[in-house]
Write a protein that holds these residues in place. Structure first.
Motif, PDB file in Angstrom:
ATOM      1  N   LEU A   1       9.383  -1.866  -1.279  1.00  0.00           N
ATOM      2  CA  LEU A   1      10.809  -1.755  -1.545  1.00  0.00           C
ATOM      3  C   LEU A   1      11.267  -0.312  -1.333  1.00  0.00           C
ATOM      4  N   ALA A   2      12.506  -0.181  -0.920  1.00  0.00           N
ATOM      5  CA  ALA A   2      13.019   1.135  -0.538  1.00  0.00           C
ATOM      6  C   ALA A   2      13.103   2.100  -1.708  1.00  0.00           C
ATOM      7  N   ASP A   3      13.237   1.591  -2.930  1.00  0.00           N
ATOM      8  CA  ASP A   3      13.397   2.488  -4.072  1.00  0.00           C
ATOM      9  C   ASP A   3      12.067   2.915  -4.693  1.00  0.00           C
ATOM     10  N   LYS A   4      10.958   2.607  -4.024  1.00  0.00           N
ATOM     11  CA  LYS A   4       9.641   3.020  -4.509  1.00  0.00           C
ATOM     12  C   LYS A   4       9.225   4.350  -3.869  1.00  0.00           C
ATOM     13  N   ARG A   5       8.251   4.999  -4.482  1.00  0.00           N
ATOM     14  CA  ARG A   5       7.724   6.266  -3.944  1.00  0.00           C
ATOM     15  C   ARG A   5       6.681   5.944  -2.866  1.00  0.00           C
ATOM     16  N   TRP A   6       7.169   5.349  -1.793  1.00  0.00           N
ATOM     17  CA  TRP A   6       6.230   4.793  -0.824  1.00  0.00           C
ATOM     18  C   TRP A   6       5.527   5.852   0.008  1.00  0.00           C
ATOM     19  N   ALA A   7       6.101   7.016   0.171  1.00  0.00           N
ATOM     20  CA  ALA A   7       5.410   8.064   0.931  1.00  0.00           C
ATOM     21  C   ALA A   7       4.112   8.463   0.234  1.00  0.00           C
ATOM     22  N   GLU A   8       4.122   8.547  -1.089  1.00  0.00           N
ATOM     23  CA  GLU A   8       2.909   8.862  -1.839  1.00  0.00           C
ATOM     24  C   GLU A   8       1.904   7.719  -1.764  1.00  0.00           C
ATOM     25  N   MET A   9       2.419   6.484  -1.749  1.00  0.00           N
ATOM     26  CA  MET A   9       1.541   5.326  -1.628  1.00  0.00           C
ATOM     27  C   MET A   9       0.841   5.326  -0.265  1.00  0.00           C
ATOM     28  N   VAL A  10       1.583   5.657   0.782  1.00  0.00           N
ATOM     29  CA  VAL A  10       1.002   5.713   2.123  1.00  0.00           C
ATOM     30  C   VAL A  10      -0.068   6.801   2.195  1.00  0.00           C
ATOM     31  N   ALA A  11       0.218   7.964   1.619  1.00  0.00           N
ATOM     32  CA  ALA A  11      -0.734   9.072   1.662  1.00  0.00           C
ATOM     33  C   ALA A  11      -2.044   8.713   0.978  1.00  0.00           C
ATOM     34  N   CYS A  12      -1.986   7.839  -0.006  1.00  0.00           N
ATOM     35  CA  CYS A  12      -3.192   7.410  -0.715  1.00  0.00           C
ATOM     36  C   CYS A  12      -3.908   6.296   0.038  1.00  0.00           C
ATOM     37  N   LEU A  13      -3.161   5.328   0.529  1.00  0.00           N
ATOM     38  CA  LEU A  13      -3.757   4.169   1.201  1.00  0.00           C
ATOM     39  C   LEU A  13      -4.229   4.479   2.619  1.00  0.00           C
ATOM     40  N   GLY A  14      -3.491   5.315   3.319  1.00  0.00           N
ATOM     41  CA  GLY A  14      -3.787   5.562   4.726  1.00  0.00           C
ATOM     42  C   GLY A  14      -5.232   5.921   5.011  1.00  0.00           C
ATOM     43  N   PRO A  15      -5.807   6.896   4.297  1.00  0.00           N
ATOM     44  CA  PRO A  15      -7.196   7.269   4.570  1.00  0.00           C
ATOM     45  C   PRO A  15      -8.218   6.223   4.137  1.00  0.00           C
ATOM     46  N   ALA A  16      -7.780   5.209   3.382  1.00  0.00           N
ATOM     47  CA  ALA A  16      -8.725   4.254   2.798  1.00  0.00           C
ATOM     48  C   ALA A  16      -8.848   2.963   3.592  1.00  0.00           C
ATOM     49  N   VAL A  17      -8.028   2.784   4.646  1.00  0.00           N
ATOM     50  CA  VAL A  17      -8.048   1.530   5.410  1.00  0.00           C
ATOM     51  C   VAL A  17      -8.341   1.807   6.878  1.00  0.00           C
ATOM     52  N   SER A  18      -8.623   0.750   7.615  1.00  0.00           N
ATOM     53  CA  SER A  18      -8.965   0.883   9.038  1.00  0.00           C
ATOM     54  C   SER A  18      -7.742   0.859   9.937  1.00  0.00           C
ATOM     55  N   ASP A  19      -6.738   0.099   9.548  1.00  0.00           N
ATOM     56  CA  ASP A  19      -5.492   0.010  10.293  1.00  0.00           C
ATOM     57  C   ASP A  19      -4.431  -0.555   9.367  1.00  0.00           C
ATOM     58  N   ALA A  20      -3.178  -0.490   9.793  1.00  0.00           N
ATOM     59  CA  ALA A  20      -2.079  -0.947   8.944  1.00  0.00           C
ATOM     60  C   ALA A  20      -1.069  -1.733   9.758  1.00  0.00           C
ATOM     61  N   THR A  21      -0.639  -2.860   9.204  1.00  0.00           N
ATOM     62  CA  THR A  21       0.462  -3.625   9.769  1.00  0.00           C
ATOM     63  C   THR A  21       1.615  -3.571   8.781  1.00  0.00           C
ATOM     64  N   LEU A  22       2.750  -3.068   9.219  1.00  0.00           N
ATOM     65  CA  LEU A  22       3.909  -2.906   8.341  1.00  0.00           C
ATOM     66  C   LEU A  22       4.848  -4.079   8.513  1.00  0.00           C
ATOM     67  N   VAL A  23       5.253  -4.655   7.373  1.00  0.00           N
ATOM     68  CA  VAL A  23       6.090  -5.852   7.383  1.00  0.00           C
ATOM     69  C   VAL A  23       7.242  -5.674   6.408  1.00  0.00           C
ATOM     70  N   PRO A  24       8.323  -6.423   6.605  1.00  0.00           N
ATOM     71  CA  PRO A  24       9.408  -6.397   5.618  1.00  0.00           C
ATOM     72  C   PRO A  24       9.049  -7.233   4.398  1.00  0.00           C
ATOM     73  N   VAL A  25       9.669  -6.902   3.273  1.00  0.00           N
ATOM     74  CA  VAL A  25       9.543  -7.701   2.061  1.00  0.00           C
ATOM     75  C   VAL A  25      10.771  -8.601   1.985  1.00  0.00           C
ATOM     76  N   ARG A  26      10.566  -9.840   1.619  1.00  0.00           N
ATOM     77  CA  ARG A  26      11.703 -10.757   1.528  1.00  0.00           C
ATOM     78  C   ARG A  26      12.469 -10.506   0.229  1.00  0.00           C
ATOM     79  N   GLU A  27      13.106  -9.379   0.197  1.00  0.00           N
ATOM     80  CA  GLU A  27      13.901  -8.945  -0.956  1.00  0.00           C
ATOM     81  C   GLU A  27      14.932  -7.973  -0.419  1.00  0.00           C
ATOM     82  N   ARG A  28      16.120  -8.007  -0.988  1.00  0.00           N
ATOM     83  CA  ARG A  28      17.220  -7.232  -0.425  1.00  0.00           C
ATOM     84  C   ARG A  28      16.951  -5.727  -0.419  1.00  0.00           C
TER      85      ARG A  28
END
Length: 418
Positions: free
Chosen positions: A332-359
């Motif tokens: 969701l847009a109101d989350k601190r997603w940049a910090e979430m990405v910085a944590c998850l990015g180094p821990a996975v092999s690849d990423a597929t970005l998708v929309p959330v079915r929420e406004r």
């Protein structure tokens, strides 16, 4: 209205009225309906992360004692009825239609306008009161001090964890957020606090002292000591060899907090150690490090803020066991997603970005820009299709597909896989 029409009307309230953090409207609506919030004893559970799991543990243990126990949580993963249940039974569609109409009729002609969550809260309390539940476990929706559920005067109030989330409503510092979460502490009502940092703990201690609330802190008055794959609980009593069914070391903390809260509420003494162990082992709470299939292993985790993602990343080595991790991520847009990405990015092999079915969904393209700094990244318009692609790839049968970033996303994918 039909059930479908009732849900559509309720969800439209979420769009048109959003969140309105105050208690006056809920109090007025409840008073017009005979004050059902006073008809049952309750346990009130708040916190940044872990409050849903903690509520589920408390509900499971209480139910094991033979009591008729209500549970109110949010959001739901797949079905609105998940939010309101007694024992293992969700509220019926017919009850939702009738209660929504009754609550709305009770405030017709008045100045009271209820938001989606306020109306749902009132419906839950009326439902529990009329069912004559012996107790109810109620999860805070957002924050605490001004949350609609905070009309309750519970047997005990719980704050599980404190982290940065919902800063638009709760403040931008841990101290400010702790003050909002600790707003559920009531005068002379026991308060139970889980594993929190020094800054948040100091604020919560101050609120408890001001309200003369007996305070029990994790690591001081109670604790969980890891023992094998489970833990030993040490509080007013000791229970050895508890094995939560929910995956993740953080669930040990959540189970311990639930037991401490039940102790303070006077509800744990009815159960022997074997019953406590059986109840904790039987709890199911979907969408939290949930493995829903193998080959490839598909893991659903509703981590939706930095602290939740950090906990997820700590558990990934145990779950992946050296295998590649294909992340499907929406936020969701109101989350601190940049910090979430910085944590998850180094821990996975690849990423597929998708929309959330929420406004409030964030644009996957924006999130993809950050993920590309860490791993190969793609964008998909449909989360289920993204997961299905990995499932159909024979080269990935020994890998892990991880769905994370939002409980709404986890609910969508989980429903499709079932």
């Amino acid at each position: 209205m039909t059930y479908a029409e009732t849900l559509a009307w309720l969800y439209q309230l979420e769009v048109s009225r959003g969140w309105d953090l105050k208690l006056e409207s809920v109090r007025e609506a409840l008073a017009r309906l005979g004050s059902p919030d006073r008809a049952f004893p309750s346990l009130h559970v708040g916190g940044t992360n872990g409050k849903g799991s903690t509520a589920a543990f408390a509900h499971g243990v209480l139910s094991r004692s033979g009591r008729r126990v209500g549970l109110f949580t949010s959001p739901h993963l797949n079905d609105f009825r998940e939010r309101i249940r007694i024992g293992d039974d969700w509220i019926s569609q017919e009850s939702i239609v009738a209660l929504a109409a009754e609550v709305q009729a009770s405030i017709a002609g008045s100045a009271v306008e209820l938001t989606f969550f306020e109306l749902t809260t009132v419906m839950a309390f009326v439902y529990f009161a009329r069912a004559k539940v012996d107790a109810a476990v109620v999860e805070v929706g957002l924050g605490g001090r001004l949350d609609a559920t905070n009309v309750l005067v519970p047997r005990a109030a719980v704050v599980t964890t404190i982290g940065l989330d919902h800063e638009r409503y709760l403040g931008t510092t841990l101290a400010a957020i702790a003050a909002e979460k600790g707003g559920i502490f009531k005068p002379q009502v026991p308060a139970v606090v889980g594993r929190v940092g020094d800054e948040a703990r100091s604020v919560l201690e101050g609120i408890a002292a001001q309200r003369l609330s007996p305070l029990r802190l994790y690591g001081r008055e109670f604790r969980a000591e890891p023992a094998g794959e489970g833990f030993d609980y040490h509080g007013r009593r000791t229970v050895l060899g508890i094995h939560p069914s929910l995956a993740g070391s953080f669930q040990i903390d959540n189970a311990a907090v639930a037991l401490a809260a039940l102790e303070e509420a006077g509800w744990l003494g009815d159960l022997g150690d074997d019953d406590v162990r059986a109840a904790i082992a039987a709890v199911r709470w979907p969408g939290r490090l949930q493995i829903v299939r193998e080959r490839p292993r598909v893991v659903l985790d509703g981590a939706h803020n930095p602290a939740g993602v950090e906990a997820l990343v700590r558990e990934l080595p145990r779950i992946a066991q050296g295998r590649r991790v294909h992340l499907v991520f929406g936020v969701l847009a109101d989350k601190r997603w940049a910090e979430m990405v910085a944590c998850l990015g180094p821990a996975v092999s690849d990423a597929t970005l998708v929309p959330v079915r929420e406004r409030r969904s964030e644009d996957p393209a924006r999130v993809a820009e950050l993920f590309r700094r860490f791993v190969p990244t793609r964008i998909d318009t449909d989360a289920v299709a993204a997961v299905t692609r990995w499932l159909a790839d024979p080269a990935c049968c020994e890998d892990v597909v991880l769905v994370a970033g939002s409980l709404f996303l986890v609910g969508e994918v989980g429903s499709s896989l079932r």
